[in-house]
Motif scaffolding. Structure first.
Motif, PDB file in Angstrom:
ATOM      1  N   ILE A 163       4.897   4.838   9.138  1.00 46.13           N
ATOM      2  CA  ILE A 163       3.480   5.156   9.301  1.00 46.13           C
ATOM      3  C   ILE A 163       2.913   5.722   7.996  1.00 46.13           C
ATOM      4  O   ILE A 163       1.736   6.038   7.921  1.00 46.13           O
ATOM      5  CB  ILE A 163       3.225   6.137  10.467  1.00 46.13           C
ATOM      6  CG1 ILE A 163       3.954   7.457  10.231  1.00 46.13           C
ATOM      7  CG2 ILE A 163       3.647   5.522  11.788  1.00 46.13           C
ATOM      8  CD1 ILE A 163       3.472   8.572  11.157  1.00 46.13           C
ATOM      9  N   ASP A 164       3.751   5.890   6.975  1.00 43.22           N
ATOM     10  CA  ASP A 164       3.223   6.364   5.679  1.00 43.22           C
ATOM     11  C   ASP A 164       3.946   5.660   4.533  1.00 43.22           C
ATOM     12  O   ASP A 164       3.708   4.494   4.284  1.00 43.22           O
ATOM     13  CB  ASP A 164       3.259   7.901   5.576  1.00 43.22           C
ATOM     14  CG  ASP A 164       4.528   8.509   6.145  1.00 43.22           C
ATOM     15  OD1 ASP A 164       5.613   8.067   5.741  1.00 43.22           O
ATOM     16  OD2 ASP A 164       4.433   9.427   6.985  1.00 43.22           O
ATOM     17  N   ASP A 165       4.840   6.362   3.819  1.00 37.96           N
ATOM     18  CA  ASP A 165       5.497   5.742   2.666  1.00 37.96           C
ATOM     19  C   ASP A 165       6.594   4.763   3.100  1.00 37.96           C
ATOM     20  O   ASP A 165       7.199   4.926   4.152  1.00 37.96           O
ATOM     21  CB  ASP A 165       6.190   6.828   1.816  1.00 37.96           C
ATOM     22  CG  ASP A 165       5.195   7.743   1.135  1.00 37.96           C
ATOM     23  OD1 ASP A 165       3.986   7.452   1.171  1.00 37.96           O
ATOM     24  OD2 ASP A 165       5.642   8.764   0.552  1.00 37.96           O
ATOM     25  N   ALA A 166       6.847   3.784   2.245  1.00 38.28           N
ATOM     26  CA  ALA A 166       8.029   2.942   2.439  1.00 38.28           C
ATOM     27  C   ALA A 166       9.244   3.723   1.917  1.00 38.28           C
ATOM     28  O   ALA A 166       9.099   4.582   1.034  1.00 38.28           O
ATOM     29  CB  ALA A 166       7.870   1.635   1.676  1.00 38.28           C
ATOM     30  N   PRO A 167      10.450   3.452   2.447  1.00 41.05           N
ATOM     31  CA  PRO A 167      11.624   4.236   2.035  1.00 41.05           C
ATOM     32  C   PRO A 167      11.909   4.169   0.534  1.00 41.05           C
ATOM     33  O   PRO A 167      12.283   5.180  -0.069  1.00 41.05           O
ATOM     34  CB  PRO A 167      12.773   3.612   2.828  1.00 41.05           C
ATOM     35  CG  PRO A 167      12.144   2.821   3.910  1.00 41.05           C
ATOM     36  CD  PRO A 167      10.763   2.470   3.493  1.00 41.05           C
ATOM     37  N   GLY A 168      11.723   3.004  -0.074  1.00 37.94           N
ATOM     38  CA  GLY A 168      12.001   2.879  -1.512  1.00 37.94           C
ATOM     39  C   GLY A 168      11.064   3.766  -2.321  1.00 37.94           C
ATOM     40  O   GLY A 168      11.460   4.403  -3.311  1.00 37.94           O
ATOM     41  N   GLU A 169       9.820   3.796  -1.855  1.00 34.03           N
ATOM     42  CA  GLU A 169       8.820   4.641  -2.491  1.00 34.03           C
ATOM     43  C   GLU A 169       9.247   6.111  -2.385  1.00 34.03           C
ATOM     44  O   GLU A 169       9.116   6.887  -3.342  1.00 34.03           O
ATOM     45  CB  GLU A 169       7.540   4.448  -1.675  1.00 34.03           C
ATOM     46  CG  GLU A 169       6.277   4.598  -2.394  1.00 34.03           C
ATOM     47  CD  GLU A 169       5.117   4.304  -1.431  1.00 34.03           C
ATOM     48  OE1 GLU A 169       5.342   3.956  -0.246  1.00 34.03           O
ATOM     49  OE2 GLU A 169       3.992   4.448  -1.886  1.00 34.03           O
ATOM     50  N   ALA A 170       9.776   6.483  -1.226  1.00 28.70           N
ATOM     51  CA  ALA A 170      10.250   7.862  -1.030  1.00 28.70           C
ATOM     52  C   ALA A 170      11.428   8.162  -1.952  1.00 28.70           C
ATOM     53  O   ALA A 170      11.499   9.244  -2.550  1.00 28.70           O
ATOM     54  CB  ALA A 170      10.643   8.074   0.434  1.00 28.70           C
ATOM     55  N   PHE A 171      12.349   7.213  -2.106  1.00 34.74           N
ATOM     56  CA  PHE A 171      13.470   7.388  -3.039  1.00 34.74           C
ATOM     57  C   PHE A 171      12.933   7.597  -4.456  1.00 34.74           C
ATOM     58  O   PHE A 171      13.413   8.467  -5.193  1.00 34.74           O
ATOM     59  CB  PHE A 171      14.398   6.161  -3.033  1.00 34.74           C
ATOM     60  CG  PHE A 171      15.566   6.275  -2.079  1.00 34.74           C
ATOM     61  CD1 PHE A 171      16.685   7.019  -2.424  1.00 34.74           C
ATOM     62  CD2 PHE A 171      15.556   5.629  -0.862  1.00 34.74           C
ATOM     63  CE1 PHE A 171      17.775   7.125  -1.565  1.00 34.74           C
ATOM     64  CE2 PHE A 171      16.630   5.727   0.020  1.00 34.74           C
ATOM     65  CZ  PHE A 171      17.741   6.477  -0.331  1.00 34.74           C
ATOM     66  N   ASP A 172      11.927   6.778  -4.830  1.00 37.39           N
ATOM     67  CA  ASP A 172      11.390   6.874  -6.196  1.00 37.39           C
ATOM     68  C   ASP A 172      10.734   8.235  -6.431  1.00 37.39           C
ATOM     69  O   ASP A 172      10.928   8.863  -7.478  1.00 37.39           O
ATOM     70  CB  ASP A 172      10.394   5.730  -6.457  1.00 37.39           C
ATOM     71  CG  ASP A 172      11.076   4.360  -6.440  1.00 37.39           C
ATOM     72  OD1 ASP A 172      12.309   4.321  -6.610  1.00 37.39           O
ATOM     73  OD2 ASP A 172      10.390   3.350  -6.249  1.00 37.39           O
ATOM     74  N   LYS A 173       9.958   8.693  -5.445  1.00 36.71           N
ATOM     75  CA  LYS A 173       9.276   9.985  -5.601  1.00 36.71           C
ATOM     76  C   LYS A 173      10.285  11.130  -5.605  1.00 36.71           C
ATOM     77  O   LYS A 173      10.179  12.070  -6.395  1.00 36.71           O
ATOM     78  CB  LYS A 173       8.258  10.185  -4.477  1.00 36.71           C
ATOM     79  CG  LYS A 173       7.042   9.273  -4.619  1.00 36.71           C
ATOM     80  CD  LYS A 173       6.092   9.458  -3.455  1.00 36.71           C
ATOM     81  CE  LYS A 173       4.912   8.501  -3.552  1.00 36.71           C
ATOM     82  NZ  LYS A 173       4.141   8.447  -2.291  1.00 36.71           N
ATOM     83  N   ALA A 174      11.270  11.058  -4.719  1.00 29.32           N
ATOM     84  CA  ALA A 174      12.279  12.126  -4.659  1.00 29.32           C
ATOM     85  C   ALA A 174      13.037  12.202  -5.986  1.00 29.32           C
ATOM     86  O   ALA A 174      13.324  13.290  -6.492  1.00 29.32           O
ATOM     87  CB  ALA A 174      13.240  11.871  -3.500  1.00 29.32           C
ATOM     88  N   ALA A 175      13.339  11.038  -6.563  1.00 33.61           N
ATOM     89  CA  ALA A 175      14.076  11.033  -7.834  1.00 33.61           C
ATOM     90  C   ALA A 175      13.242  11.711  -8.918  1.00 33.61           C
ATOM     91  O   ALA A 175      13.764  12.476  -9.738  1.00 33.61           O
ATOM     92  CB  ALA A 175      14.409   9.594  -8.235  1.00 33.61           C
TER      93      ALA A 175
END
Ligand code: KG4
Ligand code: ZN
Length: 362
Positions: A163-175
Motif C-alpha cells: 500500500i506504499d513503498d515497494a520492497p526494493g525501494e525500502a531496501f534502497d532507502k534503508a541502505a
C-alpha cells in the motif's frame, strides 16, 4: 503455430529489445535479449528523471532493436509480430517505445501488440519454467510488489500488494540510512551476513491484519529511529550495529513477504490447481534469505520457480513472450495502440495506493 516476436521495453530506466520464439506447445526460447541500463544518467539525481529517461529511450531503442536482430541472426522479415510495453510506467518512456514499435509496424505491416509490463513479469515463469496455469506469483522489485494468481495470458487475480513503498525501494532507502551503498538490496544482504537479526526488533507491518496487503514505509521510519538512537548513544554507527540493523531489516521484510505469500497460497490451493506452483520475480527475489523463506513454503506438491535474474528484472524478452502468448490466444493485433501510464493487471481488484519509484503503477 510457432511465433517469433520482437519485444520492446522502455517503461522505466532500462531500454530493451529482444527476440523470442514460442512453439505451438507453448515452450519459449530467448533468441536474443539486449538491455541498456540508464543508471549513470540518473545517478546524480537520486532517482529516475522521467524526461532524461524518455530521451535516452528514444535515442537508444533503434540501436537495441538492431542489436537484438543481429544477435538472433534475424531480420524483421523473419518476425511474426512486434510486442511493446504500452503501460504502466513513466509515460514518456512508454511513449518512446510505442512510437518506435508503431513505426516498425507501419514500415513492415507486422501486427503490433501492446503488452502490460506487469503481465510481462507475471508470464515469465511460463517462458523459463514452463509453468501451467494457474500458478501463484510474487512480484517484488524496486517498483513492484504484488501477489497474483495467474489464470491465463490475460487473466490475473491480485490477492494483495504494497500500500506504499515497494520492497526494493525500502531496501534502497534503508541502505542509505545505514550509510551503505546503492543498490541497497545487495548492500544490506552483504552487511546482514555478519549481523544479528534479533538485536534491534523492528515492526512487521500489517501482519496483525487479515489479507495479503503489505506496507514497507513504516520500516524505513523504524530503522531511522533505531539508527538515531544508536548514533546518539555511541557518537556514531559502529560497524556491528550497522550489520545488526541490516540483518534486522532484512528479517522484517522477509517475514512480511513470506507470511503474506503463505496466506495467499491458502487461497490459491483452494482452487485445487492441477500442477501447483509458486514463482517469484523482481530484483528483490535475488535476496537469499527471502528466496529461502519463500522456497520453504513449497514442498513436494507445490513447485517453486525462480527465473534467472536477467529475466526477473526488466527486460524485453518477457514482453516478446507475453506478446506471443497473447497472439497464440487469439488476441486482436492492430497497427495502432496507445500508451497507458496506469494499467492495473486486475481491473476488478481494489486500487493500490503504492506508487514505487517508477511513478503510479496500477
Ligand atoms: O527488478 P529490479 O532490477 O528493477 C526495478 O525495480 O527497477 O529491482 C531492483 C531492486 C532494487 O531496489 C534493489 O535494491 C533490489 O531490487 N535488490 C535486492 C537485492 N538485489 C536487488 N533487494 C534485496 N536483496 C537483494 N539481494
Ligand atoms: Zn518491472
Amino acid at each position: 503455430m510457432t511465433l517469433t516476436l520482437l519485444g520492446l521495453e522502455s517503461s522505466c530506466d532500462d531500454t530493451a529489445a529482444a527476440l523470442v520464439r514460442r512453439d505451438a506447445a507453448g515452450a519459449g526460447t530467448v533468441l536474443s535479449s539486449v538491455v541498456q541500463g540508464q543508471a549513470s544518467l540518473h545517478a546524480a539525481f537520486g532517482g529516475v528523471v522521467p524526461e532524461i529517461a524518455a530521451r535516452a529511450h528514444a535515442e537508444r531503442l533503434d540501436h537495441c532493436v538492431e542489436q537484438a536482430l543481429d544477435e538472433a541472426g534475424l531480420r524483421l522479415a523473419g518476425v511474426d509480430g512486434i510486442a511493446v510495453t504500452s503501460g504502466p510506467g513513466l509515460i514518456g518512456g512508454v511513449l518512446s517505445g510505442v512510437m518506435c514499435a508503431r513505426g516498425l509496424a507501419a514500415a513492415t505491416g507486422l501486427p503490433l501488440i501492446g503488452v502490460n509490463h506487469l503481465a510481462g513479469h507475471a508470464l515469465t515463469p511460463r517462458l523459463t519454467d514452463a509453468l501451467a496455469f494457474p500458478y501463484m506469483m510474487l512480484l517484488v522489485s524496486g517498483g513492484h510488489c504484488q501477489i497474483l494468481i495467474v489464470h491465463g495470458p490475460e487473466r490475473f487475480e491480485r490477492l494483495g500488494g504494497t500500500i506504499d513503498d515497494a520492497p526494493g525501494e525500502a531496501f534502497d532507502k534503508a541502505a542509505r540510512l545505514l550509510g551503505l551503498g546503492q543498490p541497497g538490496g545487495p548492500a544490506i544482504e552483504a552487511a546482514a551476513r555478519s549481523g544479528d537479526p534479533g538485536r534491534y526488533p523492528l515492526p512487521r507491518p500489517l501482519l496483525d491484519r487479515p489479507g495479503c496487503d503489505m506496507s514497507f514505509s513504516g520500516l524505513k521510519t523504524a530503522i531511522l529511529r533505531a539508527r538515531d538512537r544508536i548514533v546518539a548513544a555511541e557518537g556514531g554507527l559502529p560497524r556491528q550495529a550497522q550489520a545488526d540493523l541490516a540483518a534486522s531489516f532484512q528479517a522484517a521484510v522477509r517475514d512480511v513477504l513470506v507470511e503474506k505469500t503463505r496466506r495467499a497460497m491458502d487461497v490459491y490451493l483452494d482452487l485445487r490447481p492441477a500442477a501447483p506452483a509458486l514463482a517469484v520475480a523482481g530484483g528483490v527475489a535475488a535476496n537469499g534469505a527471502i528466496r529461502e523463506g519463500l522456497r520453504a513454503l513449497c514442498d513436494e506438491t507445490v513447485r517453486f520457480a525462480a527465473p534467472p535474474l536477467a529475466l526477473c528484472t526488466d527486460n524485453a524478452a518477457m514482453i516478446a513472450f507475453a506478446g506471443a502468448e497473447r497472439m497464440a490466444a487469439g488476441a486482436p493485433a492492430g497497427t495502432d495502440l496507445t500508451a497507458r501510464p496506469r494499467w492495473p493487471l486486475d481491473a476488478g481488484a481494489a486500487r493500490m495506493l503504492g506508487s514505487g519509484k517508477r511513478g503510479a503503477k496500477a
